[in-house]
Each structure stands twice: as structure tokens, then as C-alpha cells.
Write a protein that holds these residues in place. Structure first.
Motif: not given
Length: 150
Positions: A34-38, A40-42, A54-59
Motif C-alpha cells: 500500500s502507498i499511504l502518500g501521494n 506524482r506520476g503516471h 483524489n485522481v487528478r488526471s484521466n482514467i
């Protein structure tokens, strides 16, 4: 408590797979924890766990679970796949695929596929497929397919 270099290396070897791209740059190929932080990449693969932020790009793939928040509040891009779960908030943009679950509130864009579930609010855009469920509010656009609910 500080971690030693050996503890960090053992952790990375156990939980991550690395490779290089065509330009020789190091890439993370797989993360098995699991990743508990952010992030910042694809992400070029699948996410098998929940996303609590939040997801701040396209799915560009499918969403097989529930979206507890708003689409555009939490997903700021376009959902180009199918939504198989429930959306508890609003959908402010277009859905290019099919919605196979309930939307509790409004759909303020168009649905390019079918809506197979109930919409608790208004549909302010067009539905290019069928509506197989009830729409509690108004449909301000047109439905190009059939309506099998109310």
C-alpha cells in the motif's frame, strides 16, 4: 528510529520491481504494498486496491468499484471506460463508456454509452445509449436509445 540502508534495500527488493524505459531511465514496474502518500506520476497498469485520495488526471480504463465522491471533484479528467459501481456524488463531465451502477445525484455531462442503473438527480446532457433504470430528476438532453425505467 532510523532505517539502515540494508533494511531499505531489503524492503525495496521485496515489494517493488524495477526496469528501464527505451531511454535507459529507471522505472517502477510493480509495487506490491500500500502507498499511504501521494503518487506524482503516471500509473500504466491496474490499481487493485482502493484510492482514498483524489485522481487528478484521466482514467482510460474501467472503474470496477464505487466512487464515493464526485466525478470531477475527485476525478478531474475524463472517464473513458466503464463505471461498474455506484457514484455517490455528481458526474460533472462526460462519460465516454457505460455507467453500470447507480448515480445518486446529477449527471451534468453526456453519457456516450448506456446507463444501466438509477440516476437520483438530473441528466443535463445526452445519453447516446439506453437508460435501463429510473431517472428521478429531469433529462435535459436527449436519449438516443430506449428508456426502460421512469
Amino acid at each position: 528510529m532510523n532505517l539502515t540502508d540494508e533494511e531499505i534495500l531489503d524492503f525495496v527488493k521485496k515489494h517493488m520491481t524495477f526496469g528501464k524505459d527505451f531511454h535507459g531511465r529507471l522505472q517502477i514496474k510493480e509495487v506490491n504494498i500500500s502507498i499511504l502518500g501521494n503518487v506524482r506520476g503516471h500509473i500504466g497498469g491496474d490499481v487493485f486496491g482502493g484510492v482514498e485520495g483524489n485522481v487528478r488526471s484521466n482514467i482510460f480504463g474501467d472503474v470496477f468499484g464505487d466512487v464515493k465522491g464526485n466525478v470531477l471533484g475527485d476525478v478531474v479528467g475524463t472517464v473513458c471506460g466503464n463505471v461498474f459501481g455506484n457514484v455517490g456524488g455528481n458526474v460533472y463531465g462526460d462519460v465516454v463508456g457505460t455507467v453500470k451502477g447507480d448515480v445518486q445525484n446529477d449527471v451534468e455531462g453526456s453519457v456516450k454509452g448506456n446507463v444501466i442503473g438509477n440516476v437520483g438527480g438530473d441528466v443535463e446532457g445526452d445519453v447516446y445509449g439506453n437508460v435501463v433504470g429510473d431517472v428521478e430528476g429531469d433529462v435535459e438532453g436527449s436519449v438516443k436509445g430506449n428508456v426502460y425505467g421512469e
